[in-house]
Design an enzyme around this catalytic site. Structure first.
Site, PDB file in Angstrom:
ATOM      1  N   LYS B 184       0.845  -1.201   0.000  1.00 22.50           N
ATOM      2  CA  LYS B 184       0.000   0.000   0.000  1.00 22.50           C
ATOM      3  C   LYS B 184       0.877   1.247   0.000  1.00 22.50           C
ATOM      4  CE  LYS B 184      -1.740   2.623   3.206  1.00 22.50           C
ATOM      5  NZ  LYS B 184      -1.693   3.981   2.615  1.00 22.50           N
ATOM      6  N   GLU B 258      10.276   0.571  10.292  1.00 20.63           N
ATOM      7  CA  GLU B 258      11.239   1.666  10.140  1.00 20.63           C
ATOM      8  C   GLU B 258      10.499   2.940  10.498  1.00 20.63           C
ATOM      9  OE1 GLU B 258      14.277   1.376   9.673  1.00 20.63           O
ATOM     10  OE2 GLU B 258      14.573  -0.571   8.715  1.00 20.63           O
ATOM     11  N   CYS B 292      13.227  10.479   7.452  1.00 15.37           N
ATOM     12  CA  CYS B 292      13.186  10.025   8.841  1.00 15.37           C
ATOM     13  C   CYS B 292      14.570  10.118   9.481  1.00 15.37           C
ATOM     14  CB  CYS B 292      12.638   8.622   8.937  1.00 15.37           C
ATOM     15  SG  CYS B 292      13.386   7.485   7.771  1.00 15.37           S
ATOM     16  N   GLU B 389       9.871  14.863  16.010  1.00 16.68           N
ATOM     17  CA  GLU B 389      10.194  14.845  14.595  1.00 16.68           C
ATOM     18  C   GLU B 389       9.279  15.842  13.878  1.00 16.68           C
ATOM     19  OE1 GLU B 389       9.360  11.178  12.514  1.00 16.68           O
ATOM     20  OE2 GLU B 389      11.254  11.357  11.432  1.00 16.68           O
TER      21      GLU B 389
END
Lengths: 293, 478
Positions: B184, B258, B292, B389
């Protein structure tokens, strides 16, 4: 452990079995203890019943020990693990008697279990300075860089030790975690905790820094949730959990800080261990540097 | 003194043929979704609607998983590794042949500069398929025992920051190991995945080996929770990763995650200054900071703080923000309005908490989603912009005095994905690399990727590695 009467009857000195936390042997802060019977239901001892607070103390001790332990050279960690085997050998008789009583084995079968446990420490000891060579790599990247990957300990590992195999199982789950530099909080088999306490005494006398291995006697169902949800625990081995529902709940709790989870599975502790328990508690670090003059 | 100005150098869109609507790719065919509403994917640089895409509901996901299962049982599982390898080599070649088209499509749908999609993303996609193609017939040499076996059906969910590269990271090792996949893509960037579906057709890949289901969180959840999925692989936020870790609890599913990061990029006083400034810029402004492993926390040794900041600001003043298809563009569009809102919110919080905000003067286009390159100084470790983040072109600067302090600050985060070290002293690089609790450490470089190099995080940055032998291992039961 009671030994057979010899010529002169003598009233034996019995032992109080305590926890092993941060290199010391406290009783449970809760003041609780529970009855440990042998396989036939005869009283053996009262074991300390570790509490949530004991588990937290053990995690603190394990975290404190992590920096120093994982910074040691692999050669040194291998030596320390081998030393555990040496010291266990000297306590062979005591371990055999405890395993025999707890697991209902004949003394000769119990001796074989102790042999296997000692041999397992030796086997894992030898891995200390080979892991990086077998698991790590040097990576041929498409560009002017030097780039390699090395395994490193993941941190504090909580271990809910096997319920049936009180010494060989316990050894098989602690040794692979600490050999790479992790520190461990282990909850022993509930009904067969005595070899675990003795193993703690071996740790204390065999160059293992305090806090590297912490052993709690008590119920994995009671203590497990606190370890699984503890934010300063990096991985958890659920192998001592026999209920699927409980294992699922612990795995859910462990997701809180994305602990590495080892799910319970059918295990043959007498079989060759392979690498999977070693690699379960490793992180892989990849380091890049440009190449040039 | 005036500056030379750049004339626009737009890449042509003519090479890309975007259909007005797309179905799902199930069992080798594009099919209509049965139970979801279609949604639109837009160009973040212009808000222009690019295409209508189907939303896969649980029934569609079920069909895709069944197709993958059948392909695994009947075709891909029994196939020799040699033939699997050849299919993967074919795919790698097709990606190379269509590289320019894919790069343009990626920049249109994602908003990233064509310079990056053309020179980084798509070449790495081809490289990943080449690398893992070679593993398919060599699994017993991968160091995971003499009988490595695929898990079966892999359910894979990928993010919008590197749509095609993340697809390659997921699909290449999965297929090499003998798994079939249902993937997906992110709801804002589905187009290159659908182009990849065509590539699978061109490669004559057996039907069902690769299935692409488009949709948002609901689709991803249906996929991850589907009973027929044996292996889950996810790249994305730590929050979603946590939810996935919970949802697979008590199952037999293998998982790799991840997740997020908050990398420290550490600059020592003896660092080669010009390279370091470039490294800082690359670390945080590459791909608009939608990375990331972005170097979002700059740790500068106090003695060189003034010089580094002055030079950094000067360099930031030369960054060109604008049309992603312009070959001169350094910083493209923010991927979505939602992401733009998040970046704005966290930046505002940074100001409110007392950090000082600076951006070079730059004119942002009136349409689309844009955020200027931004640096915050006077940041403390407690500030939210130093802990969370942001996933945008926002850099927080902290200082340190000693290497030990740098290590302590760098490791003071629940994340552990990446870190950077800038110094001329080799022994210090090795010492620092040892101390940092992060899965990737770049010394005197940053944001490098390669299919042979394992990538992944410590702590809450997730578990498992992608790339290299270790990335293959994640798709093998052993």
């Amino acid at each position: 452990m009671p030994t057979k009467d010899t010529a002169t009857p003598r009233l034996e000195v019995r032992k109080t079995y305590k926890l092993y936390i941060g290199g010391a042997f406290p009783r449970s802060e809760s003041g609780r203890s529970y009855v440990v019977n042998d396989a036939k239901g005869k009283f053996l001892a009262n074991a300390s019943q570790a509490s949530r607070k004991d588990a937290r103390d053990a995690v603190v001790a394990a975290r404190k020990a992590f920096g120093g332990w994982h910074a040691r050279t692999a050669y040194n960690r291998g030596q320390v693990l081998y030393r555990i085997a040496e010291v266990m050998e000297g306590r062979h008789q005591q371990f055999s008697a405890e395993v025999a009583a707890g697991e209902g084995l004949s003394i000769s079968k119990a001796r074989a279990v102790v042999d296997a446990s000692i041999d397992r420490w030796v086997w894992y000891a030898g891995w200390a300075d080979k892991l990086a060579q077998v698991v790590g790599s040097s990576n041929p990247v498409a560009g002017p860089y030097f780039d390699f990957s090395l395994p490193e300990a993941t941190g504090v590992v909580a271990v809910l030790a096997p319920q049936d195999s009180s010494l060989l199982g316990l050894t098989s789950v602690i040794a692979p975690a600490i050999v790479s530099g992790n520190t461990v909080v282990a909850v022993s088999s509930y009904e067969r905790p005595l070899p675990a306490v003795t193993l703690g005494e071996v740790m204390a006398t065999s160059d293992v820094p305090g806090g590297v291995v912490n052993i709690l006697t008590g119920s994995a169902s009671e203590i497990g949730p606190w370890l699984a949800s503890h934010q300063d625990v990096n991985a958890i081995d659920l192998c001592g959990i026999t209920s699927e529902d409980e294992a699922r709940d612990l795995e859910i709790a462990a997701a809180g800080n994305l602990k590495r989870v080892r799910r319970p599975a059918e295990e043959d502790w007498t079989a060759d261990q392979g690498l999977s328990r070693l690699t379960q508690y490793l992180e892989l670090k990849t380091v890049w540097h440009p190449i040039g003059v | 003194m005036g500056r030379f100005e750049y004339a626009p150098a737009p890449e042509s869109r003519a090479i890309v043929d975007i259909k007005s609507s797309y179905g799902l790719f199930v069992n080798g065919q594009f099919v209509d979704a049965t139970d979801g509403k279609p949604f639109k994917t837009v160009s973040p640089a212009s808000e222009e609607v690019l295409a209508e895409v189907s939303e896969a509901g649980p029934a569609d996901v079920d069909k895709a998983v069944r197709a993958a299962r059948k392909a695994y049982d009947k075709v891909w599982g029994p196939m020799s590794g040699k033939d699997r390898a050849k299919y993967l080599f074919r795919i790698a070649r097709l990606v190379q042949e269509r590289a320019r088209e894919l790069a343009v499509l990626e920049s249109l749908d994602n908003g990233k500069p064509i310079r990056e999609s053309r020179d980084v993303d798509i070449p790495l996609v081809a490289a990943h398929f080449f690398y893992y193609a070679g593993w398919a017939d060599k699994l017993e040499y991968a160091g995971v025992g003499d009988d490595p076996r695929p898990w079966g059906v892999a359910g894979q969910v990928i993010p919008w920051n590197f749509p095609m590269l993340m697809l390659a990271w997921k699909i290449a090792p999965a297929l090499a190991a003998g798994n079939t996949v249902v993937l997906k893509p992110a709801e804002t960037t589905p187009l290159t995945a659908l182009a990849f579906a065509e590539i699978c057709q061109q490669a004559d890949l057996p039907p069902g080996v690769v299935n692409i289901v488009t949709g948002a969180g609901r689709t991803g959840q249906a996929l991850v929770e589907h009973w027929g999925v044996d292996k889950v692989a996810f790249t994305g936020s730590t929050e979603v990763g946590r939810a996935i870790a919970k949802s697979v609890a008590g199952t037999d599913k293998a998982v790799t995650l991840e997740l997020g990061g908050k990398a420290a990029n550490i600059v020592f006083e003896d660092a080669p200054i010009d390279q370091t400034i470039e490294g800082i810029v690359n670390g945080i402004f590459f791909n608009q900071g939608h990375v990331c492993c972005a170097g979002s926390r700059l740790l500068v040794q106090e003695s060189v703080y003034d010089e580094v900041l002055a030079r950094l600001k000067r360099r930031m003043g030369t960054l060109r923000v604008g049309d992603p298809l312009d070959k001169n563009t350094d910083i493209g569009a923010i991927n979505s309005s939602a992401q733009l809102a998040k970046i704005r919110e966290l930046s505002q919080i940074g100001e409110d908490e007392g950090a000082e905000r600076w951006s070079p003067e730059c004119e942002l286009p009136s349409e689309g989603y844009w955020f200027p390159p931004t640096v915050f100084t006077g940041v403390s470790q407690a500030h939210r912009i130093a802990r969370e983040e942001i996933f945008g072109p926002v850099l927080s600067v902290l200082t340190f005095r000693t290497p030990a302090e740098a290590v302590e600050k760098a490791n003071n985060t629940p994340f552990g994905l990446s870190a950077g070290i800038w110094t001329d002293k080799g022994s210090r690089i090795l010492w620092m690399a040892n101390q940092l609790r992060a899965g990737v450490v770049w010394a005197n470089t940053f944001n490098r990727f390669d299919p042979t190099s394992p990538f992944g995080g410590y702590k809450e940055s997730g578990y498992g590695r992608e790339g290299g032998r270790h990335g293959l291992e994640a798709y093998l039961a052993h």
